[in-house]
Design an enzyme around this catalytic site. Structure first.
Site, PDB file in Angstrom:
ATOM      1  N   LYS A   1       0.850  -1.203   0.000  1.00  0.00           N
ATOM      2  CA  LYS A   1       0.000   0.000   0.000  1.00  0.00           C
ATOM      3  C   LYS A   1       0.878   1.242   0.000  1.00  0.00           C
ATOM      4  CE  LYS A   1      -3.860   1.941   2.707  1.00  0.00           C
ATOM      5  NZ  LYS A   1      -4.661   1.760   3.945  1.00  0.00           N
TER       6      LYS A   1
ATOM      7  N   SER B   1      -9.643   1.762   3.202  1.00  0.00           N
ATOM      8  CA  SER B   1      -8.799   2.513   2.293  1.00  0.00           C
ATOM      9  C   SER B   1      -7.787   1.652   1.529  1.00  0.00           C
ATOM     10  CB  SER B   1      -8.038   3.576   3.072  1.00  0.00           C
ATOM     11  OG  SER B   1      -7.139   2.982   3.984  1.00  0.00           O
TER      12      SER B   1
ATOM     13  N   SER C   1      -9.660  -0.511   7.445  1.00  0.00           N
ATOM     14  CA  SER C   1      -9.109  -0.313   6.107  1.00  0.00           C
ATOM     15  C   SER C   1      -8.424  -1.528   5.481  1.00  0.00           C
ATOM     16  CB  SER C   1      -8.118   0.860   6.109  1.00  0.00           C
ATOM     17  OG  SER C   1      -8.821   2.073   6.041  1.00  0.00           O
TER      18      SER C   1
END
Lengths: 95, 488
Positions: B75, B150, B174
């Protein structure tokens, strides 16, 4: 606490964040809804309840005060928006 | 098995092929790169991809190391030295990481190859990945729908066979929420289990790095490698890391699983509800005992969460001042104008909204009413969990009330978007561990089947038991084997 107490324009100043008039109005409306939802927290009797800043009990951790490798000057400046003479170039602070 | 099939494999399956020399690390990177190139136009899971450095790492890889030669997508809020680190934000669009996050140091030491930085909601603020300043990511099961967020890029890449495994971060759901919406496994370790050093801070008392994978075993493998105390993160826990992998197989007889009644009330999609009932029955058939329990402060968690998370975010994001890194507004009239316009231009709407909310709840006159009150509620939520975990080993619930929603459907309504995290954020407030695993499909919500996630929660540092329960369920079902039909 009434949600209408929120003054987005004033808080944006505190946060050093410029907003357009449109954004200010939009956030005012949207955050009023969020705060109205959060008004639920006022229902609870929290007398004698300790606040939890962390999920787990945190204690200070110290390391030995010994020099160790860190970024070089060149590396530290590599992501700077502006750098001159191996230094960060900042916006004038004093008139 | 052809080279084209490699990207769809689990880490463990790939590990076997690499160790038997059936494939080389270079072939893996090449095949994965081809797959990504083929489907990226549809999914948009990646923000950057450095093929050359991945190939060099592949050529030097030692396949006998625990993750030798296995590529892992990361990420874009986690630092990988020399790679872009943008957090999907304009303010960091030209930023490159100067060092590796501890989790990445450990991945590399275990032989893994960080390959690709994945899309996300800007600064991890969001539940749909629509808040990326670069592009939305699409759900591989239905391209009209969000992948969750997210860590939406990580989840979508794994689901689409465009990543072998991935690292994300979870502040209020997330990792678990996008894992649920994309039909993959997502593990949020206990607070302090994995070092946060090198993770760009959103809400420091809630953030944790964790894996998104195709199987529970893969999640265990990534946790095994990344967990453990780190002198660079004073909140990392100095507790031994158990051997999760060798203890994965376990009998569920005698295991007590709680169903928190507050998580099964109105507002849950009927197909999600039905999938959970089936999962519950499955656990019983595996020998576990189901018990109804109560977490009485559940309804307050979401409000406490958004107050605490935004308060911490407003402080953490104060560092973006356009001086040492990040972009800077042109020709500022003075210092205030420099700050104000740098941040105006650098941050997207959701980040601005949260900075405003967080600054407000910390400001004089409101601190006691909001922030301090939320922290006290946090204590009550911790106590709720502590109390139920005296009687049960784990809790199960839906990960999200509904399957994936449509792109654009909620972006104008932040409150409704915040409610997507209603079942996940209490775990962050309490610091406990949680996992989302596939437990079925909603067939009626869309013309295409949409994955449903089962959340399992265990006490802090209870990852061994958490993974055992998830693994036992996964072994008894085949939801995790279903893959979206996506052609490049």
């Amino acid at each position: 606490m009434a949600a209408s107490d929120l003054d987005v324009a004033y808080v944006a100043e505190l946060a050093r964040l410029k907003l357009t008039g449109e954004e200010t109005a939009l956030f005012q409306r949207q955050l009023a809804q969020v705060l109205a939802h959060a008004a639920k927290l006022q229902e609870l009797n929290l007398e004698g309840v300790e606040p939890a800043a962390h999920a787990v009990p945190a204690t200070n951790v110290f390391r030995a005060d010994e020099p160790r490798l860190s970024l070089t000057q060149e590396e530290a400046l590599r992501n700077a928006p502006r750098a001159v003479n191996d230094l960060f170039l900042v916006t004038k602070v004093l008139e | 098995m052809t080279l084209r099939d490699l990207p769809g494999l689990t880490m463990t399956a790939l590990q076997e092929l690499l160790r038997s020399r059936a494939v080389s690390p270079r072939e893996v990177i090449t095949a994965l790169h081809e797959r990504i190139e083929g489907i990226e136009p549809k999914i948009g899971a990646y923000l950057s991809l450095d093929l050359q450095s991945a190939l060099s790492a592949a050529d030097a890889a030692d396949v006998n190391l625990p993750l030798g030669g296995i590529p892992i997508a990361v990420k874009d809020t986690i630092s990988v030295r020399g790679q872009p680190l943008t957090c999907a934000s304009n303010i960091l669009r030209n930023h490159r990481a100067l060092y590796d996050a501890t989790a990445v140091v450990r991945l590399k030491a275990a032989g893994a190859i960080p390959f690709g930085k994945t899309n996300m909601d800007e600064f991890a603020m969001g539940s749909s990945t629509e808040n990326s300043s670069v592009k939305p990511t699409r759900n591989p099961w239905d391209l009209e729908r969000v992948p969750g967020g997210s860590s939406g890029g990580s989840a979508a890449a794994v689901a689409a066979g465009a990543a072998i495994g991935s690292l994300g971060s979870d502040t209020g759901g997330s990792i678990r929420q996008p894992a649920a919406l994309c039909g993959v496994v997502g593990l949020k370790p206990s607070y302090g289990r994995v070092s946060r050093y090198g993770l760009v801070a959103f809400a420091s008392s809630l953030d944790q790095i964790g894996p998104l994978t195709k199987s529970v075993q893969d999640a265990a493998l990534l946790l095994q490698v990344t967990a453990g105390v780190d002198p660079q993160d004073s909140t990392s826990l100095d507790e031994p890391v158990p051997d999760y992998l060798s203890r994965l197989e376990s009998d569920l007889h005698g295991v007590r699983i709680g169903l928190p009644k507050e998580y099964f009330r109105a507002g849950i999609d009927p197909e999600v509800k039905a999938a959970l009932a089936t999962a519950g029955a499955h656990f019983e058939s595996l020998g576990a005992e189901l018990v109804e329990v109560s977490l009485p402060h559940t309804d307050y968690a979401i409000d406490a969460y958004y107050i605490i998370a935004t308060a911490e975010a407003s402080a953490n994001l104060a560092r973006f001042d356009g001086v040492r890194y990040g972009s800077r507004a042109e020709n500022p009239a003075n210092l205030l104008d420099h700050y104000g316009r740098t941040r105006e231009q650098g941050f997207g709407p959701e980040v601005k909204r949260r900075i405003i909310l967080g600054t407000y709840v910390l400001s004089s006159g409101y601190y006691d009413a909001f922030y301090l009150r939320a922290q006290k509620v946090r204590t009550l939520i911790r106590r709720d969990f502590a109390r139920v975990f005296e009687n049960v080993d784990a809790l199960i619930s839906p990960t999200t009330p509904e399957p994936a929603f449509k792109i654009g459907e909620r972006s104008a309504d932040p409150l409704r978007m915040y409610l997507a995290d209603i079942f996940t954020n209490a775990a962050n407030l309490a610091g406990i561990c949680g996992i989302s695993i596939p437990c079925g499909f909603a067939e009626n919500a869309s013309a295409k089947p949409l994955p449903i996630g089962l959340q399992i929660l265990c006490p802090a540092l209870g990852e061994t038991r958490l993974l055992q329960i998830a693994h036992a369920y996964e072994q008894a079902t085949d939801w995790h084997r279903r893959r979206p039909t996506l052609t490049s």
